[in-house]
Design an enzyme around this catalytic site. Structure first.
Site, PDB file in Angstrom:
ATOM      1  N   LEU A  93       2.903  13.843  -0.697  1.00  0.00           N
ATOM      2  CA  LEU A  93       1.619  13.625  -0.037  1.00  0.00           C
ATOM      3  C   LEU A  93       1.845  13.265   1.423  1.00  0.00           C
ATOM      4  CD1 LEU A  93      -0.340  11.428  -2.651  1.00  0.00           C
ATOM      5  CD2 LEU A  93      -0.588  13.886  -2.256  1.00  0.00           C
ATOM      6  N   ASP A  94       0.898  13.641   2.284  1.00  0.00           N
ATOM      7  CA  ASP A  94       0.939  13.215   3.675  1.00  0.00           C
ATOM      8  C   ASP A  94       0.880  11.685   3.736  1.00  0.00           C
ATOM      9  OD1 ASP A  94       0.891  15.864   4.401  1.00  0.00           O
ATOM     10  OD2 ASP A  94      -1.259  15.900   4.838  1.00  0.00           O
ATOM     11  N   LYS A  95       1.384  11.131   4.807  1.00  0.00           N
ATOM     12  CA  LYS A  95       1.429   9.679   4.985  1.00  0.00           C
ATOM     13  C   LYS A  95       0.072   9.020   4.745  1.00  0.00           C
ATOM     14  CE  LYS A  95       2.447   6.104   8.429  1.00  0.00           C
ATOM     15  NZ  LYS A  95       2.887   5.822   9.824  1.00  0.00           N
TER      16      LYS A  95
END
Length: 304
Positions: A136-138
Site C-alpha cells: 500500500l502507498d504510505k
C-alpha cells in the site's frame, strides 16, 4: 527437522509419475527446488530421501521439508503495533495505518511495515525474510498480506497474476459521480521527469478498476462521493490516477489534484482482501476496520 521448517505432504494417486512432475504440480518453483537441494531441505518418499528422478507409485507419500530461511539482510527489526486480522504458519494479514510506508528506503530505513514485521518475526522466533504480498502507498490505510516463507510467497504471487486475489477499497472523491457503477479501463505509465507520479498513457501498462457509488453528500457546501473500488490489476497509484482521470480525484490527494481541506492524506482505505488459502483451500474474507479520519468526513445521513 527444525521446529520452524515448513513441511508440505501429499499422497500420489497416479502410477509411474516422476517425483519432479509431482513437485511441479504442487506449485513448487525451480528456485524453491534449488534451495531445497542446496540449502538444507529434504524430499522424502515414504520416509526415505529421494531425488527428483525417482518414479512414484500410487499410494506413495511425498514429504517436502523446506530449508529454514534467514532473516532479511539489511532490514532493521523494530517493535511496532499493527492489528492482526489473520495469522497461521504460512500467512500474516494485518491492518496498516495511514502515514506508514510499506518498505524502507535508503533515506528512511526505520519505522516501516517491513521493519515492524521483521521485529514481530524475531519476537515470535521465526527466522524468515519479510515477503510482502500486497503493498500500500504510505498514506493509504488498510489490509496488507505478508507471506511467512518463500513457498507461500510464490503461490500467492501466482494467484495475484491469475487474478484470484480480490482487493476492495473505499475512497472519498471530489464531486458527485453520476453513474452508480462503472469500470475504468485505462493504461497507466510513469510521468516523464518524475519517479513518483503516474498518468494515463497509451504506452503504459494495462489497468482496470471497478467503481461503485455508495453515497453522495455535501460537506461545507462541497459535493463529495463515497465509493467502493475493486482492483483488477495492481498498478502503482492505480485508483488515484484512474479517479483523477475522470475528474473525481480523491480528497486529500494533492499529488493528483485533490484538496486537503477535509483530510491531510488521500482518503483511500484498503477495506477487504478475498482469497483462497493456498494450502488449506479455505476461503478467506479479511476486512480492515474503516479509519476514523475518513469516517468523520461522511455524515450519518447521506443520499445516494
Amino acid at each position: 527437522m527444525n521446529k520452524h521448517s515448513i513441511t508440505l505432504s501429499f499422497e500420489i494417486n497416479e502410477p509411474q509419475l516422476l517425483l519432479r512432475d509431482a513437485i511441479k504440480h504442487y506449485g513448487i518453483s525451480k528456485k524453491a527446488l534449488t534451495s531445497i537441494k542446496y540449502e538444507g531441505g529434504t524430499i522424502l518418499v515414504n520416509g526415505e530421501e529421494k531425488t527428483v528422478r525417482h518414479i512414484l507409485t500410487v499410494g506413495d507419500k511425498v514429504t517436502i521439508i523446506f530449508p529454514e530461511e534467514k532473516s532479511s539482510e539489511g532490514l532493521i527489526a523494530e517493535k511496532g503495533d499493527f492489528p492482526i486480522l489473520f495469522e497461521d504458519e504460512h500467512i500474516l494479514i494485518f491492518s496498516k495505518e495511514a502515514g506508514l510506508s510499506t518498505i524502507p528506503s535508503r533515506e528512511h530505513p526505520h519505522g516501516t511495515v517491513a521493519n515492524f514485521v521483521a521485529g514481530y518475526f524475531a519476537e515470535s522466533g521465526l527466522s524468515s525474510t519479510v515477503h510482502i504480498v500486497t503493498r500500500l502507498d504510505k498514506d493509504t490505510s488498510g489490509v496488507i498480506c505478508v507471506a511467512k516463507h518463500r513457498h507461500a510467497h510464490h503461490l500467492l504471487s501466482e494467484m495475484q497474476k491469475a487474478g484470484t486475489i480480490s482487493r476492495e477499497y473505499e475512497a472519498i472523491v471530489h464531486g458527485f459521480i453520476q453513474q452508480d457503477s462503472f469500470v475504468i479501463d485505462a493504461p497507466i505509465g510513469r510521468k516523464d521527469g518524475s519517479i513518483i507520479e503516474r498518468l494515463i498513457s497509451q504506452e503504459g501498462k494495462y489497468a482496470k478498476t471497478s467503481v461503485q457509488v455508495l453515497n453522495r453528500f455535501h460537506l461545507q457546501g462541497e459535493e463529495l462521493t463515497h465509493v467502493r473500488l475493486q482492483l483488477h490489476t495492481g498498478r502503482t497509484h492505480q485508483i488515484r490516477v484512474h479517479m483523477m482521470s475522470i475528474g473525481h480525484p480523491l480528497i486529500g490527494d494533492d499529488l493528483y489534484g485533490g484538496s486537503q481541506k477535509f483530510i491531510s492524506r488521500q482518503a483511500l482505505h484498503a477495506r477487504e482482501l478475498n482469497l483462497k488459502h493456498p494450502f488449506s483451500g479455505e476461503t478467506l474474507k479479511i476486512i480492515s476496520p474503516f479509519p476514523k479520519d475518513m469516517k468523520d468526513i461522511i455524515p450519518t445521513k447521506t443520499t445516494k
